[in-house]
Design a protein around this motif. Structure first.
Motif, PDB file in Angstrom:
ATOM      1  N   ALA A 150       0.816  -1.220   0.000  1.00 53.11           N
ATOM      2  CA  ALA A 150       0.000   0.000   0.000  1.00 53.11           C
ATOM      3  C   ALA A 150       0.848   1.268   0.000  1.00 53.11           C
ATOM      4  CB  ALA A 150      -0.943  -0.011   1.207  1.00 53.11           C
ATOM      5  N   GLY A 151       1.904   1.286   0.824  1.00 53.00           N
ATOM      6  CA  GLY A 151       2.734   2.486   0.910  1.00 53.00           C
ATOM      7  C   GLY A 151       3.453   2.789  -0.391  1.00 53.00           C
ATOM      8  N   ALA A 152       4.039   1.755  -0.988  1.00 46.75           N
ATOM      9  CA  ALA A 152       4.746   1.947  -2.255  1.00 46.75           C
ATOM     10  C   ALA A 152       3.781   2.336  -3.370  1.00 46.75           C
ATOM     11  CB  ALA A 152       5.496   0.676  -2.624  1.00 46.75           C
ATOM     12  N   ARG A 153       2.604   1.739  -3.345  1.00 46.88           N
ATOM     13  CA  ARG A 153       1.588   2.071  -4.351  1.00 46.88           C
ATOM     14  C   ARG A 153       1.159   3.529  -4.222  1.00 46.88           C
ATOM     15  NH1 ARG A 153      -2.966  -1.821  -3.683  1.00 46.88           N
ATOM     16  NH2 ARG A 153      -3.342  -0.571  -1.823  1.00 46.88           N
ATOM     17  N   ALA A 154       0.925   3.968  -2.995  1.00 47.23           N
ATOM     18  CA  ALA A 154       0.522   5.359  -2.769  1.00 47.23           C
ATOM     19  C   ALA A 154       1.612   6.321  -3.229  1.00 47.23           C
ATOM     20  CB  ALA A 154       0.217   5.577  -1.290  1.00 47.23           C
ATOM     21  N   GLY A 155       2.875   5.959  -2.994  1.00 45.81           N
ATOM     22  CA  GLY A 155       3.970   6.815  -3.426  1.00 45.81           C
ATOM     23  C   GLY A 155       4.057   6.924  -4.941  1.00 45.81           C
ATOM     24  N   ALA A 172      -4.348  -6.907 -10.895  1.00 45.15           N
ATOM     25  CA  ALA A 172      -4.972  -8.188 -10.553  1.00 45.15           C
ATOM     26  C   ALA A 172      -6.383  -7.916 -10.037  1.00 45.15           C
ATOM     27  CB  ALA A 172      -4.147  -8.894  -9.481  1.00 45.15           C
ATOM     28  N   PRO A 173      -7.348  -8.764 -10.357  1.00 48.22           N
ATOM     29  CA  PRO A 173      -8.736  -8.490  -9.958  1.00 48.22           C
ATOM     30  C   PRO A 173      -8.929  -8.366  -8.451  1.00 48.22           C
ATOM     31  CG  PRO A 173      -8.498 -10.733 -10.807  1.00 48.22           C
ATOM     32  CD  PRO A 173      -7.228 -10.012 -11.139  1.00 48.22           C
ATOM     33  N   HIS A 174      -8.198  -9.149  -7.659  1.00 50.56           N
ATOM     34  CA  HIS A 174      -8.395  -9.088  -6.207  1.00 50.56           C
ATOM     35  C   HIS A 174      -7.804  -7.823  -5.587  1.00 50.56           C
ATOM     36  CE1 HIS A 174      -4.422 -10.996  -6.681  1.00 50.56           C
ATOM     37  NE2 HIS A 174      -4.132 -10.468  -5.516  1.00 50.56           N
ATOM     38  N   ARG A 175      -7.000  -7.083  -6.344  1.00 50.57           N
ATOM     39  CA  ARG A 175      -6.454  -5.815  -5.833  1.00 50.57           C
ATOM     40  C   ARG A 175      -7.136  -4.599  -6.443  1.00 50.57           C
ATOM     41  NH1 ARG A 175      -1.375  -8.545  -6.490  1.00 50.57           N
ATOM     42  NH2 ARG A 175      -0.986  -7.402  -8.432  1.00 50.57           N
ATOM     43  N   LEU A 176      -8.096  -4.813  -7.338  1.00 48.55           N
ATOM     44  CA  LEU A 176      -8.674  -3.702  -8.086  1.00 48.55           C
ATOM     45  C   LEU A 176      -9.328  -2.666  -7.184  1.00 48.55           C
ATOM     46  CD1 LEU A 176      -9.376  -2.369 -10.779  1.00 48.55           C
ATOM     47  CD2 LEU A 176     -11.441  -3.772 -10.845  1.00 48.55           C
ATOM     48  N   ALA A 177     -10.164  -3.086  -6.242  1.00 48.60           N
ATOM     49  CA  ALA A 177     -10.874  -2.128  -5.387  1.00 48.60           C
ATOM     50  C   ALA A 177      -9.890  -1.284  -4.586  1.00 48.60           C
ATOM     51  CB  ALA A 177     -11.834  -2.867  -4.454  1.00 48.60           C
ATOM     52  N   ASP A 178      -8.858  -1.903  -4.031  1.00 50.45           N
ATOM     53  CA  ASP A 178      -7.861  -1.163  -3.261  1.00 50.45           C
ATOM     54  C   ASP A 178      -7.098  -0.186  -4.154  1.00 50.45           C
ATOM     55  OD1 ASP A 178      -8.553  -2.444  -0.934  1.00 50.45           O
ATOM     56  OD2 ASP A 178      -6.941  -3.919  -1.043  1.00 50.45           O
ATOM     57  N   THR A 179      -6.791  -0.621  -5.372  1.00 52.91           N
ATOM     58  CA  THR A 179      -6.069   0.258  -6.291  1.00 52.91           C
ATOM     59  C   THR A 179      -6.916   1.457  -6.700  1.00 52.91           C
ATOM     60  OG1 THR A 179      -4.651  -1.488  -7.154  1.00 52.91           O
ATOM     61  CG2 THR A 179      -5.044   0.394  -8.601  1.00 52.91           C
ATOM     62  N   LEU A 180      -8.185   1.220  -6.993  1.00 54.88           N
ATOM     63  CA  LEU A 180      -9.078   2.329  -7.358  1.00 54.88           C
ATOM     64  C   LEU A 180      -9.236   3.305  -6.195  1.00 54.88           C
ATOM     65  CD1 LEU A 180     -11.807   0.318  -9.295  1.00 54.88           C
ATOM     66  CD2 LEU A 180     -10.231   1.991 -10.284  1.00 54.88           C
ATOM     67  N   THR A 181      -9.301   2.782  -4.978  1.00 54.27           N
ATOM     68  CA  THR A 181      -9.391   3.640  -3.793  1.00 54.27           C
ATOM     69  C   THR A 181      -8.138   4.492  -3.662  1.00 54.27           C
ATOM     70  OG1 THR A 181     -10.804   2.060  -2.634  1.00 54.27           O
ATOM     71  CG2 THR A 181      -9.642   3.673  -1.282  1.00 54.27           C
TER      72      THR A 181
END
Length: 287
Positions: A150-155, A172-181
């Motif tokens: 999450a931290g690296a993605r946010a950066g 990946a589909p299981h990470r889609l909601a978190d990525t969109l958020t």
């Protein structure tokens, strides 16, 4: 110019695009290359066998695995085959090799040795998603997969917040909601985007909307291969007041007010008339 000039005995490296879902999208040249290659280097040899069966092709050459876990060790072997005059065809599970898939390392090594590199063009999830997204396509960038943490993605997303070009991602589909958020946090919940799912397959779906709307949709769970397209940042329009000081200085130096306002309007996107009227009140000079 980089690399050494090819010799008469040098082989050819062929990056061959494979269907991303529908086997009918395979280019006719793909079957020819797979059948005649001296070496076929495949990301997954089992998936290659299914592709070969669908195309009714029996390769005449050697079939080798070439994936992220053996790419570093197998590249020198493939370069030796190329140097000896072999035609080496690289295929991945779907789409174009080296685009978020194995292939780049081998291309670099081949170029350094002066070995010719060519492609069999074909399906691309990046270009297809971009084309059907409904978002601007005149300028775009491909960002591949975002970091999982999450931290690296946010950066990473924070660094893209001011990117003006349309952005294309894999996820990946299981990470889609978190990525969109996370994208909503970095880009703003109102940023337009499109989630392209299962492109060219039976259950192909393109869901368009604001990031906040897509988060709500994805929360229930999404399946399949995902390509995500996100609009670039809108150009920042400077505050009119912030431009008046520079306008006054240029007018005081002898430039005509109308000319200065026209120049500032062209550079900033602000209204020429609004700049002129505001500056006229401040300077008391009609230019």
């Amino acid at each position: 110019m980089t690399g050494m000039p090819p010799t008469e005995s040098t082989g050819v490296l062929v990056l061959a695009a494979t269907p991303i879902g529908d086997l009918r999208d395979a280019a006719p040249r793909l079957a020819d290359e797979l059948a005649s290659a001296d070496v076929v280097a495949a990301e997954d040899t089992r998936r290659l066998q299914r592709l070969l069966a669908g195309l009714r092709v029996t390769p005449a050459g050697t079939v080798l695995s070439y994936h992220e876990h053996n790419e570093a060790s197998r590249t020198p072997e493939l370069v030796e085959r190329l140097t000896a005059g072999d035609r080496v065809v690289v295929v991945t599970d779907a789409g174009m090799p080296s685009v978020s898939d194995p292939g780049y390392r081998l291309v670099t090594a081949a170029v350094q040795r002066g070995i010719p590199v060519t492609c069999v063009p074909g399906p691309s999830a990046v270009l297809m998603a971009l084309a059907v997204s409904g978002l601007p396509v005149d300028r775009f960038c491909f960002e591949g997969f975002l970091p999982r943490r999450a931290g690296a993605r946010a950066g990473t997303l924070a660094g893209l917040a001011d990117e003006r070009r349309t952005m294309v991602f894999f996820e990946a589909p299981h990470r889609l909601a978190d990525t969109l958020t996370a994208m909503g946090d970095a880009f703003g919940a109102d940023r337009p985007a499109a989630v392209c799912r299962e492109l060219t397959k039976t259950y192909e779906e393109v869901r368009r909307g604001r990031l906040a709307e897509l988060v709500a949709w994805a929360a229930a769970g999404v399946r399949g291969e995902i390509t995500l397209v996100v609009a670039g940042a809108a150009p920042a329009v400077p505050d009119l007041e912030s431009q008046l000081g520079g306008i006054r200085q240029r007018v005081a130096a002898g430039e005509r007010l109308k000319d200065v306002c026209a120049d500032v309007a062209a550079r900033t996107g602000l209204s020429k008339k609004a700049l002129y009227d505001a500056a006229l009140v401040r300077t008391g000079d009609g230019g």
